[in-house]
Scaffold this motif. Structure first.
Motif, PDB file in Angstrom:
ATOM      1  N   SER A  11       7.573  -0.086   8.984  1.00 23.27           N
ATOM      2  CA  SER A  11       9.202   1.196   8.822  1.00 23.27           C
ATOM      3  C   SER A  11       9.849  -0.051   8.523  1.00 23.27           C
ATOM      4  O   SER A  11      10.899  -0.046   7.389  1.00 23.27           O
ATOM      5  CB  SER A  11       9.078   1.910  10.460  1.00 23.27           C
ATOM      6  N   ASP A  12      10.454  -1.286   8.557  1.00 22.59           N
ATOM      7  CA  ASP A  12      10.665  -2.222   8.127  1.00 22.59           C
ATOM      8  C   ASP A  12      10.945  -2.617   6.831  1.00 22.59           C
ATOM      9  O   ASP A  12      12.070  -2.533   6.264  1.00 22.59           O
ATOM     10  CB  ASP A  12      10.631  -3.385   8.954  1.00 22.59           C
ATOM     11  N   SER A  13       9.656  -2.779   6.052  1.00 29.97           N
ATOM     12  CA  SER A  13       9.381  -3.293   4.782  1.00 29.97           C
ATOM     13  C   SER A  13       9.142  -2.217   3.976  1.00 29.97           C
ATOM     14  O   SER A  13       8.733  -2.500   2.730  1.00 29.97           O
ATOM     15  CB  SER A  13       8.464  -4.221   5.463  1.00 29.97           C
ATOM     16  N   VAL A  14       8.521  -1.214   3.999  1.00 26.41           N
ATOM     17  CA  VAL A  14       7.805  -0.285   3.318  1.00 26.41           C
ATOM     18  C   VAL A  14       7.923   1.215   3.241  1.00 26.41           C
ATOM     19  O   VAL A  14       8.693   1.392   4.005  1.00 26.41           O
ATOM     20  CB  VAL A  14       6.295  -0.373   3.337  1.00 26.41           C
ATOM     21  N   VAL A  15       8.199   1.905   2.376  1.00 30.39           N
ATOM     22  CA  VAL A  15       8.382   3.424   1.938  1.00 30.39           C
ATOM     23  C   VAL A  15       7.092   3.448   1.522  1.00 30.39           C
ATOM     24  O   VAL A  15       6.643   3.122   0.163  1.00 30.39           O
ATOM     25  CB  VAL A  15      10.074   3.124   0.838  1.00 30.39           C
ATOM     26  N   PHE A  16       7.090   4.588   1.529  1.00 28.15           N
ATOM     27  CA  PHE A  16       6.036   6.011   1.324  1.00 28.15           C
ATOM     28  C   PHE A  16       6.736   7.061   0.164  1.00 28.15           C
ATOM     29  O   PHE A  16       7.430   7.517   0.939  1.00 28.15           O
ATOM     30  CB  PHE A  16       5.517   6.223   2.259  1.00 28.15           C
ATOM     31  N   GLU A  17       6.354   7.014  -0.612  1.00 26.95           N
ATOM     32  CA  GLU A  17       6.711   8.058  -2.247  1.00 26.95           C
ATOM     33  C   GLU A  17       5.645   8.260  -2.246  1.00 26.95           C
ATOM     34  O   GLU A  17       4.366   7.795  -3.056  1.00 26.95           O
ATOM     35  CB  GLU A  17       7.397   7.528  -2.570  1.00 26.95           C
ATOM     36  N   LEU A  32       4.200  -9.924   1.975  1.00 26.90           N
ATOM     37  CA  LEU A  32       5.382  -9.054   2.521  1.00 26.90           C
ATOM     38  C   LEU A  32       5.302  -9.203   3.837  1.00 26.90           C
ATOM     39  O   LEU A  32       6.366  -9.086   4.471  1.00 26.90           O
ATOM     40  CB  LEU A  32       5.702  -7.531   1.806  1.00 26.90           C
ATOM     41  N   TYR A  33       4.794  -9.474   5.088  1.00 26.18           N
ATOM     42  CA  TYR A  33       4.181  -9.085   6.469  1.00 26.18           C
ATOM     43  C   TYR A  33       4.222 -10.015   6.655  1.00 26.18           C
ATOM     44  O   TYR A  33       4.622 -11.143   7.139  1.00 26.18           O
ATOM     45  CB  TYR A  33       2.688  -8.771   6.136  1.00 26.18           C
ATOM     46  N   ILE A  34       3.887 -11.902   5.509  1.00 29.67           N
ATOM     47  CA  ILE A  34       3.868 -13.198   6.446  1.00 29.67           C
ATOM     48  C   ILE A  34       5.494 -13.095   6.310  1.00 29.67           C
ATOM     49  O   ILE A  34       6.372 -13.632   7.295  1.00 29.67           O
ATOM     50  CB  ILE A  34       3.530 -13.365   6.019  1.00 29.67           C
ATOM     51  N   SER A  35       5.655 -12.340   4.869  1.00 27.54           N
ATOM     52  CA  SER A  35       7.883 -12.721   5.312  1.00 27.54           C
ATOM     53  C   SER A  35       8.515 -12.071   6.145  1.00 27.54           C
ATOM     54  O   SER A  35       9.311 -12.431   7.168  1.00 27.54           O
ATOM     55  CB  SER A  35       8.074 -12.664   3.367  1.00 27.54           C
ATOM     56  N   TRP A  36       8.048 -10.844   6.374  1.00 25.66           N
ATOM     57  CA  TRP A  36       8.797  -9.957   7.572  1.00 25.66           C
ATOM     58  C   TRP A  36       8.293 -11.394   8.863  1.00 25.66           C
ATOM     59  O   TRP A  36       9.232 -11.514  10.028  1.00 25.66           O
ATOM     60  CB  TRP A  36       8.129  -8.878   7.816  1.00 25.66           C
ATOM     61  N   CYS A  37       6.648 -11.653   9.167  1.00 30.93           N
ATOM     62  CA  CYS A  37       6.941 -12.390  10.314  1.00 30.93           C
ATOM     63  C   CYS A  37       7.952 -13.730  10.731  1.00 30.93           C
ATOM     64  O   CYS A  37       8.202 -13.974  11.532  1.00 30.93           O
ATOM     65  CB  CYS A  37       5.324 -12.722  10.314  1.00 30.93           C
ATOM     66  N   VAL A  38       7.861 -14.597   9.068  1.00 33.50           N
ATOM     67  CA  VAL A  38       8.464 -15.035   9.410  1.00 33.50           C
ATOM     68  C   VAL A  38      10.124 -15.275   9.481  1.00 33.50           C
ATOM     69  O   VAL A  38      10.903 -16.003  10.573  1.00 33.50           O
ATOM     70  CB  VAL A  38       8.354 -16.322   7.772  1.00 33.50           C
ATOM     71  N   LEU A  39      10.730 -13.961   8.432  1.00 28.67           N
ATOM     72  CA  LEU A  39      11.655 -13.835   9.065  1.00 28.67           C
ATOM     73  C   LEU A  39      12.147 -13.323  10.532  1.00 28.67           C
ATOM     74  O   LEU A  39      12.460 -13.469  11.204  1.00 28.67           O
ATOM     75  CB  LEU A  39      12.645 -12.969   7.942  1.00 28.67           C
ATOM     76  N   GLY A  40      11.695 -12.696  11.321  1.00 29.96           N
ATOM     77  CA  GLY A  40      11.101 -12.180  12.783  1.00 29.96           C
ATOM     78  C   GLY A  40      10.680 -13.206  13.675  1.00 29.96           C
ATOM     79  O   GLY A  40      10.940 -12.973  14.926  1.00 29.96           O
ATOM     80  N   MET A  75       7.843  -1.791  -1.671  1.00 29.77           N
ATOM     81  CA  MET A  75       8.704  -2.842  -0.625  1.00 29.77           C
ATOM     82  C   MET A  75       9.885  -2.437  -1.032  1.00 29.77           C
ATOM     83  O   MET A  75      10.803  -2.210  -1.266  1.00 29.77           O
ATOM     84  CB  MET A  75       8.602  -4.238  -1.209  1.00 29.77           C
ATOM     85  N   VAL A  76      10.763  -2.887   0.509  1.00 31.94           N
ATOM     86  CA  VAL A  76      11.938  -2.571   1.462  1.00 31.94           C
ATOM     87  C   VAL A  76      12.661  -3.250   1.749  1.00 31.94           C
ATOM     88  O   VAL A  76      11.708  -3.950   3.015  1.00 31.94           O
ATOM     89  CB  VAL A  76      12.729  -1.014   1.296  1.00 31.94           C
ATOM     90  N   GLY A  77      14.149  -3.886   2.469  1.00 32.78           N
ATOM     91  CA  GLY A  77      14.003  -4.823   3.100  1.00 32.78           C
ATOM     92  C   GLY A  77      14.381  -5.982   2.688  1.00 32.78           C
ATOM     93  O   GLY A  77      14.050  -6.458   2.213  1.00 32.78           O
ATOM     94  N   ALA A  78      14.718  -6.913   4.016  1.00 31.79           N
ATOM     95  CA  ALA A  78      14.597  -8.796   3.827  1.00 31.79           C
ATOM     96  C   ALA A  78      14.086  -8.781   3.442  1.00 31.79           C
ATOM     97  O   ALA A  78      13.931  -9.703   2.827  1.00 31.79           O
ATOM     98  CB  ALA A  78      15.627  -9.031   5.198  1.00 31.79           C
ATOM     99  N   ALA A  79      12.317  -8.451   4.070  1.00 36.79           N
ATOM    100  CA  ALA A  79      11.062  -9.544   3.649  1.00 36.79           C
ATOM    101  C   ALA A  79      10.710  -9.115   2.799  1.00 36.79           C
ATOM    102  O   ALA A  79       9.918 -10.000   1.669  1.00 36.79           O
ATOM    103  CB  ALA A  79      10.515  -8.481   5.215  1.00 36.79           C
ATOM    104  N   ALA A  80      10.500  -8.066   2.189  1.00 39.73           N
ATOM    105  CA  ALA A  80      10.794  -7.348   0.619  1.00 39.73           C
ATOM    106  C   ALA A  80      11.849  -8.360  -0.729  1.00 39.73           C
ATOM    107  O   ALA A  80      10.726  -9.441  -1.039  1.00 39.73           O
ATOM    108  CB  ALA A  80      10.758  -6.478   0.492  1.00 39.73           C
ATOM    109  N   ARG A  81      12.832  -9.054  -0.423  1.00 40.44           N
ATOM    110  CA  ARG A  81      13.623  -9.993  -0.661  1.00 40.44           C
ATOM    111  C   ARG A  81      13.502 -11.055  -0.565  1.00 40.44           C
ATOM    112  O   ARG A  81      13.147 -11.868  -1.294  1.00 40.44           O
ATOM    113  CB  ARG A  81      14.558  -9.483  -0.728  1.00 40.44           C
TER     114      ARG A  81
END
Length: 113
Positions: A11-17, A32-40, A75-81
């Motif tokens: 929900s933080d890092s992905v949009v479904f279209e 992307l998940y690894i980036s999300w983990c590092v940031l969080g 991808m969206v959000g901070a983890a995507a960047r």
């Protein structure tokens, strides 16, 4: 990591279209998940457990153009960047064997002439 945390990651890092041909391959999604983990400041699970957790969330890979992807995902959000910035190769002087400043000077001279 629990399935609930995978849900939060998604929900933080992905949009479904549904109406798009876009999708993410497993390596991109795991990066992307690894980036999300590092940031969080979370400890990431191994890629095999991540693949299982995605399946438990109901996500399935499909084969498109010879590549396996999770369709309809972007991808969206901070983890995507963070993922994009850290996965792009750095341009260095060794790539051209010409110092960067010299290239800038050559472009400046060419634009004046």
């Amino acid at each position: 990591m629990t399935d609930t945390q995978i849900s939060i990651f998604l929900s933080d890092s992905v949009v479904f279209e549904d109406d798009t041909e876009k999708g993410l391959d497993f390596d991109t999604l795991y990066g992307l998940y690894i980036s999300w983990c590092v940031l969080g400041r979370k400890v990431p699970i191994p890629d095999s457990a991540f693949k299982t957790a995605l399946a438990l969330e109901g996500l399935k890979q499909v084969k498109e153009n010879g590549q396996r992807i999770y369709p309809g995902m972007s991808m969206v959000g901070a983890a995507a960047r963070d993922y994009v910035v850290n996965s792009v190769p750095m341009w260095t002087e060794t790539a051209t064997d010409v110092p960067v400043q010299e290239l800038i000077d050559q472009e400046a001279v060419a634009s004046i002439a």
